[in-house]
Design an enzyme around this catalytic site. Structure first.
Site, PDB file in Angstrom:
ATOM      1  CB  THR A 123      -0.888   0.001   1.267  1.00  0.00           C
ATOM      2  OG1 THR A 123      -1.736  -1.130   1.207  1.00  0.00           O
ATOM      3  CG2 THR A 123      -1.722   1.266   1.379  1.00  0.00           C
ATOM      4  CD  GLN A 144      -3.038  -7.783  -1.580  1.00  0.00           C
ATOM      5  OE1 GLN A 144      -3.188  -6.606  -1.272  1.00  0.00           O
ATOM      6  NE2 GLN A 144      -2.381  -8.633  -0.816  1.00  0.00           N
ATOM      7  CE1 TYR A 159      -6.436  -4.004   6.307  1.00  0.00           C
ATOM      8  CE2 TYR A 159      -4.622  -5.478   5.783  1.00  0.00           C
ATOM      9  CZ  TYR A 159      -5.080  -4.239   6.194  1.00  0.00           C
ATOM     10  OH  TYR A 159      -4.193  -3.241   6.505  1.00  0.00           O
ATOM     11  NE  ARG A 169       1.336 -11.260   1.102  1.00  0.00           N
ATOM     12  CZ  ARG A 169       2.030 -10.218   1.547  1.00  0.00           C
ATOM     13  NH1 ARG A 169       1.439  -9.103   1.866  1.00  0.00           N
ATOM     14  NH2 ARG A 169       3.350 -10.288   1.639  1.00  0.00           N
ATOM     15  NE  ARG A 195      10.040  -3.887   5.625  1.00  0.00           N
ATOM     16  CZ  ARG A 195      10.493  -4.399   6.784  1.00  0.00           C
ATOM     17  NH1 ARG A 195      10.774  -3.595   7.789  1.00  0.00           N
ATOM     18  NH2 ARG A 195      10.680  -5.684   6.927  1.00  0.00           N
TER      19      ARG A 195
HETATM   20  C1  PHB Z   1      -0.781  -1.361   5.199  1.00  0.00           C
HETATM   21  O1  PHB Z   1      -1.363  -0.481   4.551  1.00  0.00           O
HETATM   22  O2  PHB Z   1       0.018  -1.070   6.100  1.00  0.00           O
HETATM   23  C2  PHB Z   1      -1.027  -2.771   4.891  1.00  0.00           C
HETATM   24  C3  PHB Z   1      -1.902  -3.093   3.865  1.00  0.00           C
HETATM   25  C4  PHB Z   1      -2.115  -4.412   3.552  1.00  0.00           C
HETATM   26  C5  PHB Z   1      -1.459  -5.392   4.263  1.00  0.00           C
HETATM   27  C6  PHB Z   1      -0.605  -5.064   5.273  1.00  0.00           C
HETATM   28  C7  PHB Z   1      -0.380  -3.744   5.587  1.00  0.00           C
HETATM   29  O3  PHB Z   1      -1.646  -6.670   3.974  1.00  0.00           O
END
Ligand code: PHB
Length: 417
Positions: free
Chosen positions: A36, A111, A193, A240, A354
């Site tokens: 994200t 995704q 989620y 996932r 990252r």
């Molecule tokens: C986030 O926006 O920090 C985030 C989004 C999706 C994920 C994990 C973290 O699976």
């Protein structure tokens, strides 16, 4: 510029061998993990900034890019800056992005995201959609306070709403494959989620066919997968999961039923489908070293090497596995973790998030063992182009400053309404 290979080069590992996912042959096993980054335009429309960002990461690559979480419907949203794939406008905007990625011989998975209880109630209020989850269990106290203040309180989904969400996944996947030309869709069933909220007992107290037993809690995600197999084909589907994550108020291994049991059942069901000729393109798993985007401090991981591992997944699921989570934190050991995991068999891909943000040419840097540019977490979720589209390729100086015109740019929709 001529590139000199260093001792950190991973060129000799399986990371740089090709691999077949579904019907497509990827040139390498280095994947851009879903990340994200909040640069979509108003209306959840993919933007000009995203176009350059994804194109930069597809150059000189040939592997797989997985997009950031992308909402399957307005009702699945509740977070500003994330894109959607629930309108024709959004789907056409994504097509411009996948065209660029494909032009460079790289592949891309969309995704499919749905927030459930992780949504921001104030954002939902603005969007005029309800705040729903399998059961009324807030992720934390702050979320409960925000819900009360906004007047949009969490409600348990009705069976009719569950049916509507199922349809939304199917419609979004059809847009993704038929309009946007994605190679795959990935069902986000991780990190607390929407679908993960169904899987775990602490977030699912339902007494209907979607709650109670392990089979019932996995029913919705399997129904969605089965519909998608019919609509787009198993070879275009990924999923996932994050068995260990304590992100978003989830309990990980402290659940009343250990996640290995629940997620093990889900993966076993997917393997059953594979045995009948419907093998998914891949399963994507999050390593126990991270909580979503955060590396767990080493001192909290004293027992990690003995106790926590995803190796059990290989015994249940026989197909491709994408593994993600802090694979680049220690370069001095010659990326030993990557070497071990990717070379252990012929069906592992490794995903990076990252460092892929701050190194658009990450795949090339890993191939030749080149220095990585450090990432800048404070700019991960901001909305301007600063430390988003401006990260440079190896050997180029990064001169961008927050006050530059280019840095201050805000996302503009790639396709108008
Ligand atoms: C986030 O926006 O920090 C985030 C989004 C999706 C994920 C994990 C973290 O699976």
């Amino acid at each position: 510029m001529s590139i000199v290979k260093t001792k950190y080069s991973l060129e000799d590992t399986n990371l740089f061998k090709s691999i077949r996912l579904g019907t497509k042959e990827l040139k390498n096993r280095a994947v851009f993990a879903p990340s994200t980054r909040s640069r979509s335009a108003p209306g959840d429309v993919p933007s000009d900034l995203m176009l350059k960002y994804y194109e930069d990461r597809s150059k000189d690559n040939g592997g797989l890019i997985i997009t950031e979480g992308t909402f399957v419907s307005k009702e699945a949203s509740g977070y500003s800056g994330a894109p959607g794939i629930y309108t024709l406008q959004q789907a056409k905007a994504w097509k411009l992005i996948t065209d660029k990625i494909h032009k460079h011989g790289t592949f891309v998975s969309c995704q499919l995201w749905n927030l459930g209880r992780a949504a921001d109630p104030f954002e939902l209020k603005e969007r005029g959609v309800p705040y729903v989850a399998p059961s009324v269990v807030y992720p934390n106290e702050d979320a409960e306070i925000a819900a009360r203040k906004s007047g949009v309180e969490l409600q348990a989904l009705t069976l009719k709403q569950i049916e509507e969400f199922k349809k939304a996944y199917i419609e979004a996947a059809k847009y993704a494959i038929n309009v946007s030309n994605f190679d795959y869709v990935e069902i986000h069933s991780a990190h607390g989620y929407f679908l993960d909220q169904f899987l775990e007992p602490s977030t699912n107290h339902r007494t209907d066919k979607y709650g109670g037993s392990i089979e019932n809690r996995a029913r919705l995600v399997l129904e969605i997968i089965d519909s998608l197999i019919k609509e787009i084909g198993a070879d275009k589907i990924g999923i996932r999961v994050s068995p260990w994550a304590e992100f978003g108020g989830m309990k990980g291994e402290n659940e009343s039923i250990h996640p290995i049991v629940g997620i093990g059942y889900l993966l076993s069901e997917l393997q059953q489908r594979a045995n009948k000729g419907n093998e998914l393109a891949y399963i994507s798993i999050v390593e126990p070293r991270v909580n979503a985007g955060f590396t767990i401090p080493l001192e909290n991981l004293k027992d990690y090497k003995q106790l926590k591992s995803n190796l059990w997944i290989y015994q249940i699921w026989r197909g491709n596995i994408i593994r993600a989570g802090a694979y680049l934190t220690d370069r001095e050991d010659n990326y030993q973790l990557i070497r071990n995991d990717v070379n252990a068999n012929n069906r592992t891909l490794i995903a990076f998030s990252r460092y892929y943000t701050s190194n658009p040419d990450l795949v090339k840097r890993l191939k030749y063992g080149l220095e990585l540019t450090p990432y800048d977490r404070p700019t991960f979720y901001t909305h301007t182009n600063y430390h988003y589209g401006d990260w440079t390729f190896y050997g180029q100086e990064n001169k961008s400053k927050p006050e530059d015109e280019e840095s201050k740019k805000l996302p503009v929709a790639l396709v108008s309404a």
